[in-house]
Design a protein around this motif. Structure first.
Motif, short mmCIF file in Angstrom:
data_model
loop_
_atom_site.label_atom_id
_atom_site.label_comp_id
_atom_site.label_asym_id
_atom_site.label_seq_id
_atom_site.Cartn_x
_atom_site.Cartn_y
_atom_site.Cartn_z
N ASN A 1 0.83 -1.21 0.00
CA ASN A 1 0.00 0.00 0.00
C ASN A 1 0.86 1.26 0.00
O ASN A 1 0.56 2.22 -0.72
CB ASN A 1 -0.96 0.00 1.19
CG ASN A 1 -2.04 -1.06 1.03
OD1 ASN A 1 -2.40 -1.44 -0.07
ND2 ASN A 1 -2.55 -1.55 2.15
N ARG A 2 1.93 1.24 0.76
CA ARG A 2 2.85 2.39 0.77
C ARG A 2 3.46 2.59 -0.61
O ARG A 2 3.57 3.72 -1.11
CB ARG A 2 3.94 2.17 1.83
CG ARG A 2 4.90 3.33 1.95
CD ARG A 2 5.92 3.08 3.04
NE ARG A 2 6.86 4.20 3.06
CZ ARG A 2 8.06 4.12 3.59
NH1 ARG A 2 8.48 3.01 4.18
NH2 ARG A 2 8.87 5.17 3.55
N TRP A 3 3.87 1.49 -1.25
CA TRP A 3 4.48 1.57 -2.58
C TRP A 3 3.47 2.14 -3.59
O TRP A 3 3.80 3.02 -4.37
CB TRP A 3 4.97 0.21 -3.04
CG TRP A 3 5.62 0.30 -4.38
CD1 TRP A 3 5.04 0.08 -5.60
CD2 TRP A 3 6.94 0.72 -4.64
NE1 TRP A 3 5.93 0.32 -6.59
CE2 TRP A 3 7.12 0.72 -6.03
CE3 TRP A 3 8.01 1.10 -3.82
CZ2 TRP A 3 8.31 1.08 -6.63
CZ3 TRP A 3 9.21 1.45 -4.42
CH2 TRP A 3 9.35 1.45 -5.80
N ARG A 4 2.27 1.59 -3.57
CA ARG A 4 1.25 2.03 -4.54
C ARG A 4 0.91 3.51 -4.38
O ARG A 4 0.63 4.18 -5.37
CB ARG A 4 -0.01 1.16 -4.40
CG ARG A 4 0.19 -0.23 -4.97
CD ARG A 4 -1.03 -1.10 -4.79
NE ARG A 4 -0.85 -2.38 -5.48
CZ ARG A 4 -1.51 -3.49 -5.18
NH1 ARG A 4 -2.42 -3.48 -4.22
NH2 ARG A 4 -1.27 -4.60 -5.85
N ASN A 5 0.94 4.00 -3.16
CA ASN A 5 0.68 5.43 -2.93
C ASN A 5 1.82 6.30 -3.42
O ASN A 5 1.60 7.37 -3.99
CB ASN A 5 0.42 5.71 -1.44
CG ASN A 5 -0.94 5.23 -1.00
OD1 ASN A 5 -1.88 5.18 -1.79
ND2 ASN A 5 -1.04 4.86 0.25
N ALA A 6 3.05 5.85 -3.21
CA ALA A 6 4.22 6.65 -3.56
C ALA A 6 4.58 6.54 -5.04
O ALA A 6 5.03 7.52 -5.64
CB ALA A 6 5.42 6.24 -2.70
N PHE A 7 4.40 5.36 -5.63
CA PHE A 7 4.82 5.11 -7.02
C PHE A 7 3.71 4.41 -7.81
O PHE A 7 3.89 3.27 -8.25
CB PHE A 7 6.11 4.27 -7.05
CG PHE A 7 7.26 4.92 -6.35
CD1 PHE A 7 7.99 5.91 -6.99
CD2 PHE A 7 7.60 4.56 -5.06
CE1 PHE A 7 9.05 6.53 -6.35
CE2 PHE A 7 8.66 5.18 -4.40
CZ PHE A 7 9.38 6.16 -5.05
N PRO A 8 2.58 5.07 -8.02
CA PRO A 8 1.47 4.41 -8.72
C PRO A 8 1.81 4.05 -10.17
O PRO A 8 1.16 3.18 -10.75
CB PRO A 8 0.34 5.44 -8.66
CG PRO A 8 1.01 6.75 -8.44
CD PRO A 8 2.26 6.45 -7.65
#
Length: 140
Positions: A77-84
């Motif tokens: 979830n953190r990745w998807r928010n930062a690097f969609p």
């Protein structure tokens, strides 16, 4: 073409593997402390083109999520928010540690080297990525 990167996410250590730019073969990259993983990946994608990330989906042998799934989901979830723009996908990681140990034995590594948990994590990430590549080729 851009690379595909895989993650064998662990509580303390995380193994990473990456394809060549043509996405033909998976190679071990490194094992990092999980606490530094996000920053390591941020630096890596600043230097290398990464098309997508494959992360091992931690499941028990009966298919139920393992205890590590909560931590993996927090990272995803953190990745998807930062690097969609860089998708992250799950891939079944069951038995990758067993396969990594077998590969180490078959490769003739000495007992001391086989006990290196960081190496096991890196090889596991490589197995996840190579399995993903083979699965994607079969689907084509």
């Amino acid at each position: 073409m851009a690379r595909i990167l895989s993650i064998d996410y662990g509580k303390k250590r995380t193994g990473l593997a990456v394809t060549d730019p043509l996405q033909i073969i998976a190679n071990g990259l490194v094992t990092v402390a999980t606490s530094t993983l996000f920053d390591y990946l941020k630096d890596y994608i600043a230097k290398e083109q990464v098309e997508r990330i494959i992360i091992g989906e931690p499941r028990q042998t009966n298919g139920a999520p393992s205890e590590n799934m909560t931590r993996v989901m927090q990272f995803v979830n953190r990745w998807r928010n930062a690097f969609p723009e860089i998708p992250i996908e799950f891939y079944d990681e069951r038995f990758t540690s067993v396969l990594a140990h077998k590969a180490m034995l078959d490769g003739g590594l000495r007992k001391k080297k086989r006990q290196d948990k960081a190496l096991v994590d890196e090889i596991s990430a490589t197995i996840i990525l190579q399995s993903y590549l083979e699965s994607a080729r079969r689907k084509q």
